[in-house]
Design a protein around this motif. Structure first.
Motif, short mmCIF file in Angstrom:
data_model
loop_
_atom_site.label_atom_id
_atom_site.label_comp_id
_atom_site.label_asym_id
_atom_site.label_seq_id
_atom_site.Cartn_x
_atom_site.Cartn_y
_atom_site.Cartn_z
N ILE A 93 -5.72 -8.38 55.00
CA ILE A 93 -5.73 -7.90 56.39
C ILE A 93 -4.79 -6.72 56.56
O ILE A 93 -5.14 -5.71 57.18
N ASN A 94 -3.59 -6.81 56.00
CA ASN A 94 -2.60 -5.74 56.14
C ASN A 94 -2.81 -4.60 55.14
O ASN A 94 -2.16 -3.57 55.24
N LYS A 95 -3.72 -4.80 54.17
CA LYS A 95 -3.93 -3.82 53.10
C LYS A 95 -2.58 -3.42 52.51
O LYS A 95 -2.21 -2.25 52.44
N ALA A 96 -1.84 -4.43 52.07
CA ALA A 96 -0.49 -4.18 51.57
C ALA A 96 -0.16 -5.08 50.39
O ALA A 96 -0.66 -6.21 50.28
N LEU A 97 0.68 -4.55 49.51
CA LEU A 97 1.29 -5.32 48.43
C LEU A 97 2.78 -5.33 48.70
O LEU A 97 3.42 -4.28 48.75
N VAL A 98 3.34 -6.51 48.89
CA VAL A 98 4.75 -6.67 49.22
C VAL A 98 5.49 -7.24 48.02
O VAL A 98 5.02 -8.19 47.39
#
Length: 297
Positions: A235-240
């Motif tokens: 959903i956030n199109k993120a890699l944390v």
């Protein structure tokens, strides 16, 4: 004549001023574009892509046995089945462990396959049941987690301890924190809740330079060499990336051109990174491999 000369000098000054500002802005823009593109040791823009067979068009979680990436264990979010395949091959085996449902992630620990359902229920069975058509000795753990939606599961291969993140839970509503839970495996194969933690995602938008909204994790895994946690969000199109104690160190935007819908993540024992993506009307479900090159400290 003097006025004409002064005018030309002034025009030249304005040109140099404009050119210098434009160059600076371009340089800043380029630096901003370069910033936070990939975690150290990886290049998120250059994956090796493996398209999945049709039955894994909606591939979700992925896992490896003992960090060996030659064989992939995967599940998708419609059937209570585990799929086993070799990367680069469409051949696969299928083992049913439960009825149809929304299954979100998979892990392997202490010779057991463990699958997470979206409501937080857990299913575990011996890996020796692969590749039987129907798994026997499936143990269910229900109602051990608070009511919510869950998609992220990691199992410590040595201890069997589970780590689970909320995708959406009531206690996190209105905050920038994401609840996490640590569970221990009992002798009977069930799991008990032993500890809680949280991930403070308040820095997510600042680190990626993009508006992300509330953090909604899709999958997580621990880097076998650095012990950092890698958390992916479709959903956030993120890699944390967090430290071992869940403090966010960096976050990276995942381009839709490469990551259609990132739903699963795993590492092999060399630290190579694998991210699975659900397919669409125009794309196959896939697994992307990113080779790890250790960086000098």
């Amino acid at each position: 004549m003097i006025q004409h000369y002064a005018m030309k000098k002034y025009q030249k000054f304005l040109f140099l001023l404009f050119f210098g500002c434009a160059t600076t802005l371009l340089s800043c823009a380029q630096e901003k574009t370069k910033k936070n593109i990939s975690p150290p040791g990886y290049n998120l823009n250059a994956p090796q892509k493996y398209n999945m067979p049709d039955v894994l068009q909606e591939i979700s979680g992925i896992a490896f046995l003992n960090g060996n990436s030659n064989t992939v264990y995967a599940e998708q979010d419609e059937d209570g089945k585990v799929f086993v395949l070799t990367l680069g091959s469409k051949k696969h085996t299928i083992t049913r462990f439960a009825k149809k449902g929304d299954y979100e992630d998979i892990a392997i620990a202490k010779n057991k396959i463990i699958v997470l359902k979206s409501n937080g229920d857990l299913y575990a069975f011996p890996i020796s049941e692969i590749p039987k058509a129907e798994a026997a000795n499936v143990v269910e753990t229900k109602s051990v987690l608070p009511k919510g939606e869950y998609e992220s599961l990691y199992a410590d291969p040595a201890t069997g301890q589970l780590y689970i993140l909320c995708k959406e839970c009531k206690q996190d509503k209105g905050t920038k924190k994401t609840s996490g839970f640590i569970l221990n495996m009992q002798n009977d194969g069930r799991f008990v809740l032993t500890k809680t933690f949280n991930v403070d995602a308040s820095s997510l938008e600042k680190l990626t330079g993009r508006k992300k909204g509330s953090f909604r994790p899709s999958a997580m895994s621990q880097h076998p060499l650095t012990k950092e946690w890698y958390i992916v969000s479709a959903i956030n199109k993120a890699l944390v990336v967090t430290d071992p104690n869940w403090k966010i160190k960096m976050a990276y935007h995942l381009s839709s051109n490469t990551f259609n819908q990132p739903e699963g993540i795993a590492f092999d024992k060399q630290g190579n990174l694998f991210i699975s993506n659900e397919g669409s009307d125009t794309q196959y479900g896939n697994i992307l491999r990113f080779d790890y090159k250790a960086t000098k400290k």
